[in-house]
Design an enzyme around this catalytic site. Structure first.
Site, short mmCIF file in Angstrom:
data_model
loop_
_atom_site.label_atom_id
_atom_site.label_comp_id
_atom_site.label_asym_id
_atom_site.label_seq_id
_atom_site.Cartn_x
_atom_site.Cartn_y
_atom_site.Cartn_z
N LYS A 88 0.82 -1.21 0.00
CA LYS A 88 0.00 0.00 0.00
C LYS A 88 0.85 1.26 0.00
O LYS A 88 0.44 2.28 -0.55
CB LYS A 88 -0.94 0.01 1.21
CG LYS A 88 -2.08 -0.99 1.10
CD LYS A 88 -3.10 -0.75 2.21
CE LYS A 88 -4.24 -1.75 2.14
NZ LYS A 88 -5.16 -1.61 3.29
N LYS A 112 -9.06 -11.51 -10.39
CA LYS A 112 -10.14 -11.60 -9.41
C LYS A 112 -11.24 -10.59 -9.69
O LYS A 112 -10.96 -9.50 -10.17
CB LYS A 112 -9.57 -11.32 -8.00
CG LYS A 112 -9.42 -12.56 -7.14
CD LYS A 112 -8.63 -12.29 -5.89
CE LYS A 112 -9.49 -11.84 -4.72
NZ LYS A 112 -8.75 -11.87 -3.45
N LYS A 127 -13.79 -4.61 -7.11
CA LYS A 127 -14.60 -3.38 -7.08
C LYS A 127 -13.98 -2.28 -7.92
O LYS A 127 -14.66 -1.35 -8.32
CB LYS A 127 -14.76 -2.90 -5.63
CG LYS A 127 -13.44 -2.45 -4.99
CD LYS A 127 -13.68 -1.83 -3.63
CE LYS A 127 -12.44 -1.80 -2.78
NZ LYS A 127 -11.40 -0.86 -3.11
#
Ligand code: TRP
Length: 332
Positions: free
Chosen positions: A111, A194, A197
Site C-alpha cells: 500500500k 479476481k 470493485k
C-alpha cells in the site's frame, strides 16, 4: 466461551466475490457463535477517502450484510469509530509492539508503494489497530481471508507480548477461523483476474446492488470459450472463464464443481448461461432488493449501527477498565 470478531472495510461496489468469499460465511457463523462484526472506518482513513463516500459506503456495507442475512439482533454490528476504546487500546498496544514486527508486514509495503517515506503513520500502524479491534473484545476466533493472515498472526504476537509484559493471561490468542472452501470468484471479462470493485468495467462483476436485468445482462455478456461444458472438472483446466462460471454456479447452488459438470456435460455455454442467470437472479435479486429497501428508509441503518455501538461499547468499556488496571493507568 468462543467469541468471533471480524472487520470489513467500508468500501463501495460490494460484489459477488465479497458475498461468496466472506459475507455468506459470516451468516452461518452467527448460528453457532457470539459474533461481533465491525465496519472498520478508522482503517479506511489510513488511505485518503472522500468524506461523503465514506458515509455512504459505511451505510451501504451495513445494509448489504443485513440484506445477506446477518441478524443485527443476534450479532453486534457497528462502525469502529463510534466505540473510541478501539483507538485507546491501539495506543497501548502500539507501545509494546516492536518496529521489527511491523516492518515485516507485506500489505504495508504494497500500500505504501515506492515512496514509503511519504506513507502515513496510520497506514504503518494499521495492523496494531486491527489487533486492538480483536483483543478489545477478547475474541477467540477471527474469520479472515488469505490477505489478512499475516495481520492476524501479528495480533496473536501482540496478545502474547502483552500477556508476558504484564505477567497475566489476559488476552486469548485469537485463532483464524477456517471457513469452508471459499469460492474465488474471478472477473466475468477475464478469468485470470479476481472480481474486483475497482475494475474499470462494470461488466466484470455482479454488484450486490444490481437488479435482475443487470444480473442477467452481465451473465449473458460474460466471456467464455467455444467448447461445450466438460463432464468432469478436469476438463475445465486451462479454461479460466469457463471454470469461473461453473464455479459460480456451484457456489450459488451449494454443490460441487464436479456435480455441476456432471449435470451439464456436453451442453453449450449459451444454454448454461441461461441456467446460471436464473440461479443468480434467484439468489442475488432478493439481496439487492433488501439493500435498496434498507437504504431507502432514512435512519434505519443508522439506528442499527447505533444499537450495535451501544452493545459493543458495554463490552469494550468493561475490558478497557480492566486493561487500564493491568497497565497502571488510573480509571476514567
Ligand atoms: N484488515 C481487515 C481487512 O482489510 C479488516 C479488519 C480490521 C479486520 N480489523 C479487523 C478483520 C479485525 C478481522 C479482525 O480485511
Amino acid at each position: 466461551m468462543n467469541r468471533i470478531f471480524s472487520g470489513v472495510q467500508p468500501t463501495g461496489n460490494l460484489h459477488l466475490g465479497n458475498y461468496l468469499g466472506a459475507i455468506r460465511n459470516w451468516v452461518t457463523l452467527q448460528e453457532d457463535f457470539e459474533c461481533i462484526f465491525c465496519i472498520v472506518d478508522l482503517h479506511a482513513i489510513t488511505l485518503p477517502q472522500n468524506p461523503e463516500e465514506l458515509h455512504a459506503h459505511t451505510r451501504e456495507v451495513t445494509a448489504a450484510y443485513i440484506a445477506a442475512g446477518i441478524d443485527p439482533e443476534k450479532c453486534i454490528i457497528f462502525n469502529q469509530s463510534t466505540v473510541p476504546e478501539h483507538s485507546e487500546l491501539a495506543w497501548m498496544l502500539a507501545c509494546i509492539t516492536p518496529l521489527g514486527w511491523l516492518n515485516r508486514m507485506t500489505q504495508f509495503k504494497e500500500k505504501a508503494g515506492k515512496h514509503r517515506e511519504n506513507a502515513g503513520l496510520g497506514l504503518y500502524a494499521y495492523p496494531v489497530l486491527m489487533a486492538a479491534d480483536i483483543l478489545l473484545y477478547r475474541a477467540t476466533h477471527v474469520p479472515v481471508g488469505d490477505d489478512q493472515k499475516q495481520h492476524l498472526e501479528l495480533s496473536r504476537d501482540i496478545a502474547g507480548a502483552f500477556n508476558r509484559q504484564y505477567g497475566i493471561d489476559y488476552f486469548p490468542l485469537p485463532e483464524p477461523q477456517i471457513l469452508g472452501a471459499a469460492t474465488r470468484v474471478m472477473s466475468l471479462r477475464d478469468g485470470a483476474s479476481k472480481m474486483s470493485k475497482s475494475d474499470g468495467s462494470d461488466y466484470s462483476r455482479l454488484n450486490l446492488t444490481d437488479d435482475d436485468d443487470a444480473i442477467a445482462l452481465k451473465i449473458r455478456k460474460a466471456r467464455t470459450d467455444a467448447d461445450p461444458l466438460p463432464g468432469t472438472s478436469a476438463g475445465l483446466e486451462g479454461r479460466d472463464e469457463a471454470a469461473n462460471l461453473v464455479g459460480i454456479y456451484a457456489a450459488l447452488s451449494e454443490t460441487s464443481v464436479e456435480e455441476v459438470c456432471r449435470q451439464f456435460a456436453g451442453k453449450m455455454f449459451s444454454q448454461f448461461k441461461n441456467e446460471l442467470s436464473d440461479l443468480a437472479v434467484e439468489r442475488m435479486g432478493p439481496i439487492a432488493r433488501k439493500i435498496r429497501e434498507l437504504t431507502a428508509e432514512t435512519g434505519h441503518v443508522d439506528g442499527i449501527l447505533r444499537n450495535g455501538a451501544e452493545r459493543a461499547g458495554v463490552i469494550a468499556k468493561r475490558h478497557l477498565g480492566e486493561i487500564r488496571d493491568i497497565v497502571g493507568l488510573l480509571r476514567t
